[in-house]
Design a protein around this motif. Sequence first.
Motif, mmCIF file in Angstrom:
data_model
loop_
_atom_site.group_PDB
_atom_site.id
_atom_site.type_symbol
_atom_site.label_atom_id
_atom_site.label_comp_id
_atom_site.label_asym_id
_atom_site.label_seq_id
_atom_site.Cartn_x
_atom_site.Cartn_y
_atom_site.Cartn_z
ATOM 1 N N ARG A 132 0.767 -1.218 0.213
ATOM 2 C CA ARG A 132 0.065 0.056 -0.065
ATOM 3 C C ARG A 132 0.916 1.307 0.007
ATOM 4 N NH1 ARG A 132 -4.688 1.889 4.483
ATOM 5 N NH2 ARG A 132 -4.772 4.134 3.422
ATOM 6 N N ILE A 133 0.640 2.130 -0.982
ATOM 7 C CA ILE A 133 1.417 3.525 -0.876
ATOM 8 C C ILE A 133 1.199 4.473 -0.082
ATOM 9 C CG2 ILE A 133 2.195 5.299 -2.704
ATOM 10 C CD1 ILE A 133 2.255 3.329 -5.058
ATOM 11 N N LEU A 134 2.062 4.806 0.914
ATOM 12 C CA LEU A 134 1.370 5.653 1.833
ATOM 13 C C LEU A 134 1.842 7.090 1.684
ATOM 14 C CD1 LEU A 134 2.458 3.749 5.062
ATOM 15 C CD2 LEU A 134 0.131 3.909 4.067
ATOM 16 N N GLU A 135 3.202 7.310 1.170
ATOM 17 C CA GLU A 135 3.870 8.722 0.783
ATOM 18 C C GLU A 135 4.581 8.582 -0.458
ATOM 19 O OE1 GLU A 135 6.199 10.120 3.928
ATOM 20 O OE2 GLU A 135 4.853 9.746 5.496
ATOM 21 N N VAL A 136 4.762 9.731 -1.033
ATOM 22 C CA VAL A 136 5.345 9.785 -2.340
ATOM 23 C C VAL A 136 6.252 11.220 -2.005
ATOM 24 C CG1 VAL A 136 5.197 10.350 -4.822
ATOM 25 C CG2 VAL A 136 3.709 8.678 -4.129
ATOM 26 N N ASN A 137 7.399 11.012 -2.263
ATOM 27 C CA ASN A 137 8.491 12.181 -1.941
ATOM 28 C C ASN A 137 8.022 12.979 -0.762
ATOM 29 O OD1 ASN A 137 9.829 11.314 -4.426
ATOM 30 N ND2 ASN A 137 8.543 12.902 -5.551
ATOM 31 N N GLY A 138 7.726 12.129 0.319
ATOM 32 C CA GLY A 138 7.202 13.034 1.652
ATOM 33 C C GLY A 138 5.950 13.300 1.693
ATOM 34 N N ARG A 139 5.352 13.089 0.639
ATOM 35 C CA ARG A 139 3.740 13.836 0.743
ATOM 36 C C ARG A 139 2.934 12.722 0.977
ATOM 37 N NH1 ARG A 139 3.096 17.236 -4.680
ATOM 38 N NH2 ARG A 139 0.922 17.625 -4.000
ATOM 39 N N ASP A 140 2.047 12.922 2.025
ATOM 40 C CA ASP A 140 0.933 11.821 2.300
ATOM 41 C C ASP A 140 -0.114 11.794 1.212
ATOM 42 O OD1 ASP A 140 -0.825 9.928 3.783
ATOM 43 O OD2 ASP A 140 -1.233 11.252 5.300
ATOM 44 N N ILE A 141 -0.280 10.518 0.662
ATOM 45 C CA ILE A 141 -1.414 10.441 -0.337
ATOM 46 C C ILE A 141 -2.687 9.864 0.284
ATOM 47 C CG2 ILE A 141 0.508 9.908 -2.081
ATOM 48 C CD1 ILE A 141 -0.423 6.973 -2.005
ATOM 49 N N SER A 142 -2.807 9.848 1.483
ATOM 50 C CA SER A 142 -4.153 9.383 2.034
ATOM 51 C C SER A 142 -5.303 10.477 1.459
ATOM 52 C CB SER A 142 -4.045 9.577 3.713
ATOM 53 O OG SER A 142 -3.263 8.500 3.986
ATOM 54 N N GLY A 143 -6.265 10.032 0.910
ATOM 55 C CA GLY A 143 -7.307 10.874 0.561
ATOM 56 C C GLY A 143 -7.045 11.397 -0.891
ATOM 57 N N ARG A 144 -5.854 11.121 -1.398
ATOM 58 C CA ARG A 144 -5.583 11.596 -2.630
ATOM 59 C C ARG A 144 -6.419 10.841 -3.899
ATOM 60 N NH1 ARG A 144 -2.524 16.479 -2.830
ATOM 61 N NH2 ARG A 144 -1.206 16.706 -0.998
ATOM 62 N N THR A 145 -6.605 11.543 -5.063
ATOM 63 C CA THR A 145 -7.350 10.797 -5.933
ATOM 64 C C THR A 145 -6.208 10.178 -6.913
ATOM 65 O OG1 THR A 145 -7.210 12.833 -7.513
ATOM 66 C CG2 THR A 145 -9.118 12.574 -5.999
ATOM 67 N N GLN A 146 -6.793 9.337 -7.816
ATOM 68 C CA GLN A 146 -5.762 8.693 -8.905
ATOM 69 C C GLN A 146 -5.134 9.735 -9.582
ATOM 70 O OE1 GLN A 146 -7.805 6.006 -11.629
ATOM 71 N NE2 GLN A 146 -6.970 7.230 -13.265
ATOM 72 N N GLU A 147 -5.955 10.944 -10.056
ATOM 73 C CA GLU A 147 -5.245 11.854 -10.996
ATOM 74 C C GLU A 147 -3.991 12.476 -10.210
ATOM 75 O OE1 GLU A 147 -8.699 11.316 -10.624
ATOM 76 O OE2 GLU A 147 -9.261 10.447 -12.568
ATOM 77 N N GLU A 148 -4.333 12.870 -8.774
ATOM 78 C CA GLU A 148 -3.193 13.467 -8.101
ATOM 79 C C GLU A 148 -2.022 12.534 -8.123
ATOM 80 O OE1 GLU A 148 -5.368 16.584 -4.932
ATOM 81 O OE2 GLU A 148 -5.769 14.273 -4.947
ATOM 82 N N LEU A 149 -2.243 11.257 -7.842
ATOM 83 C CA LEU A 149 -1.093 10.367 -7.812
ATOM 84 C C LEU A 149 -0.322 10.451 -9.152
ATOM 85 C CD1 LEU A 149 0.620 8.089 -6.173
ATOM 86 C CD2 LEU A 149 -1.013 6.629 -7.251
ATOM 87 N N VAL A 150 -1.188 10.243 -10.403
ATOM 88 C CA VAL A 150 -0.388 10.154 -11.594
ATOM 89 C C VAL A 150 0.482 11.313 -11.580
ATOM 90 C CG1 VAL A 150 -1.028 10.186 -13.909
ATOM 91 C CG2 VAL A 150 -2.359 8.703 -12.420
ATOM 92 N N ALA A 151 -0.323 12.708 -11.287
ATOM 93 C CA ALA A 151 0.635 13.915 -11.448
ATOM 94 C C ALA A 151 1.782 13.833 -10.810
ATOM 95 C CB ALA A 151 -0.220 15.044 -11.095
ATOM 96 N N MET A 152 1.750 13.257 -9.449
ATOM 97 C CA MET A 152 3.107 13.304 -8.653
ATOM 98 C C MET A 152 4.059 12.399 -9.251
ATOM 99 S SD MET A 152 1.824 12.607 -4.818
ATOM 100 C CE MET A 152 0.354 13.771 -3.992
ATOM 101 N N LEU A 153 3.817 11.079 -10.044
ATOM 102 C CA LEU A 153 4.433 10.136 -10.271
ATOM 103 C C LEU A 153 5.250 10.796 -11.874
ATOM 104 C CD1 LEU A 153 2.823 6.891 -9.397
ATOM 105 C CD2 LEU A 153 5.074 7.993 -8.358
ATOM 106 N N ARG A 154 4.287 11.626 -12.391
ATOM 107 C CA ARG A 154 4.764 11.795 -13.933
ATOM 108 C C ARG A 154 5.581 12.948 -13.814
ATOM 109 N NH1 ARG A 154 1.961 11.075 -18.771
ATOM 110 N NH2 ARG A 154 2.207 13.156 -19.234
ATOM 111 N N SER A 155 5.420 13.843 -12.623
ATOM 112 C CA SER A 155 6.466 15.029 -12.405
ATOM 113 C C SER A 155 7.720 14.637 -12.252
ATOM 114 C CB SER A 155 5.953 15.881 -11.268
ATOM 115 O OG SER A 155 6.117 15.056 -10.186
#
Length: 280
Positions: free
Chosen positions: A234-257
């Motif tokens: 289960r992915i909890l954080e991306v680059n120090g940012r908590d992704i709890s409550g984040r949408t699919q699009e927000e996660l994609v944007a983080m990883l695409r950046s």
Amino acid sequence: SEMTKTVKISGEGGPLGIHVVPFFSSLSGRMLGLFIRGIEENSRSRREGLFHESECIVKINHVDLTDKTFAQAQDIFRQAMKFQSVVLEVLPPYNQELYEKSAIAPLSFPDNEEAPKAKIPPPVHPKPALKTIHLSGASSLDADVQATQQKVKSPNLPRLGRKLSSPSLSPLMGFGNKKNAKKIKIDLKKGQEGLGFTVVTRDSPVHGPGPIFVKNILPKGAAVKDGRLQSGDRILEVNGRDISGRTQEELVAMLRSTKQGETVCLIVARQEEAFLPREL
């Protein structure tokens, strides 16, 4: 549309000699048309200069291919080629990102009458939707992120398509608590093959975005080279940012950046005894 060019051809001139694959939006996961992956040498398309590689066919005889299946789009193409005159709307590579962005708004409001192609009636009892995101740079569309969205047919037996050897993901989707789970920090350096893993999430119209899990490790990419990320994490954080409550699009944007050569820092929770899906 100002973003596309019109190509008029005759259906009586013989085979076009092009190889097409589905053109999925890397931002919304919608099927937007047919991506021209290759053009045969000495073919009609090459001789007449009809198409170029990496262009996308988005309309055939004024029929929009948005939200059509690949089989439906191919059938529309085949039927159109029976006529003497065929009119195609073709999207050049440099306008594809802009075209994808223009297709996001209707997806955000599937119950709105302005977006009839979504064909999703307002549910009496809202059912969760199962989403799969492919994070690979090696796809035929040359995109880092592709998304596909399927409806869950049963809340107890969601399906992820034919690739899954297990028909049930309910134990995985029930992994919402952090009991018996350990946190692991994983740094992945993005190379030419991308991050190399797929993720899945279940969003509810009532409760909002659900937890996001690693679905599968792809044969190529940063994840398989590193070796630590596992299916079911289960992915909890991306680059120090908590992704709890984040949408699919927000996660994609983080990883695409993340640019090629840069590192993504993931914090994942792993439940050792969870029943995990395996892909064939």
